[in-house]
Design an enzyme around this catalytic site. Structure first.
Site, short mmCIF file in Angstrom:
data_model
loop_
_atom_site.label_atom_id
_atom_site.label_comp_id
_atom_site.label_asym_id
_atom_site.label_seq_id
_atom_site.Cartn_x
_atom_site.Cartn_y
_atom_site.Cartn_z
N LYS A 1 -7.15 4.44 17.04
CA LYS A 1 -6.77 2.83 17.64
C LYS A 1 -7.76 2.85 18.22
O LYS A 1 -7.63 3.44 19.68
CB LYS A 1 -5.32 2.90 17.20
CG LYS A 1 -4.48 2.76 15.84
CD LYS A 1 -5.40 1.37 15.35
CE LYS A 1 -4.28 0.79 14.79
NZ LYS A 1 -4.61 -0.37 13.80
N LYS B 1 -7.96 -4.52 1.78
CA LYS B 1 -6.36 -4.23 1.60
C LYS B 1 -5.50 -4.71 0.20
O LYS B 1 -5.71 -6.74 0.33
CB LYS B 1 -5.50 -4.42 3.16
CG LYS B 1 -5.86 -3.96 4.23
CD LYS B 1 -5.43 -4.76 5.75
CE LYS B 1 -5.94 -2.75 6.39
NZ LYS B 1 -5.45 -3.44 7.68
#
Length: 234
Positions: A37, A142
């Site tokens: 991240k 997704k």
């Protein structure tokens, strides 16, 4: 379709030595792809973290950066250039989706790190625009965001026709959503790792038999349908 799917492990925004130690443990567990991240951080912080992780895991582990659209469009090229020497597989959604596909394309062509879109992949139409604009080196799909498995499969097919790899991921679903996404990942072409190693972040994945990850690979459930049974008690 394969019986297992290669998955990436996740590292947070931590001090370099913490991230490096965590990375070494994950690689020892068998992960061959790590996603770090990243965000709008102080100058040099990202470079220091990526450098420490790369040094800890060696040259053969794939590293991805996930910015969640946090970089200012005018600053993004410099940020990516600062980590270009560490062999980054791709930078995921470096700038906000609202910047548009053309801004992402400009960053891709001026940048020194391959670019992937995640939040920008809202549906089949958005994926088509990204591909036709030449905005991406990879798409992160997704199923829950784009409208389910049927739409996600259409995006995979569209990307494959453009020779763009797809990373299948989730919005932190329980084991039900993870199982569905894993089946899609198993038929997505290519050796890339997928973003499905997230069940351990939940109190419970709600499954009687948890999805198993070993050696950096997730095993597909073998039962009918999605192959999972709900743990009613959980």
């Amino acid at each position: 379709a394969a019986d297992t799917v290669r998955v990436n492990a996740l590292l947070g925004i931590d001090p370099p030595e913490v991230a490096a130690d965590a990375a070494a443990v994950l690689v020892a567990d068998g992960y061959s792809c790590l996603k770090l991240k990243a965000g709008a951080e102080p100058d040099g912080a990202l470079e220091a973290r990526v450098s420490a992780v790369r040094e800890a895991v060696g040259p053969d582990v794939a590293l991805r950066l996930d910015f969640n659209g946090s970089l200012a469009t005018e600053a993004a090229a410099d940020v990516l250039a600062s980590v270009a020497g560490f062999d980054i597989e791709y930078a995921e959604q470096p700038i906000a989706p609202s910047a548009g596909a053309e801004a992402l394309a400009r960053l891709r062509w001026t940048g020194s790190v391959p670019v992937a879109a995640d939040e920008s992949v809202r549906d089949l139409g958005a994926a088509r625009v990204l591909l036709e604009t030449g905005a991406v080196d990879a798409l992160v799909v997704k199923p829950a965001r784009v409208g389910g498995l049927r739409q996600a499969t259409a995006i995979v097919e569209l990307a494959t026709g453009s020779s763009v790899p797809v990373t299948v991921s989730t919005l932190f679903e329980t084991g039900v959503g993870l199982a569905a996404a894993a089946h899609l990942a198993a038929v997505a072409p290519g050796p890339q790792a997928h973003g499905l190693a997230t069940a351990m972040l939940l109190e419970s994945d709600l499954l009687r038999t948890p999805l198993l990850i070993a050696g950096g690979r997730l095993s597909l459930p073998r039962g009918p349908g999605l192959g999972v049974e709900l743990d009613e008690g959980a």
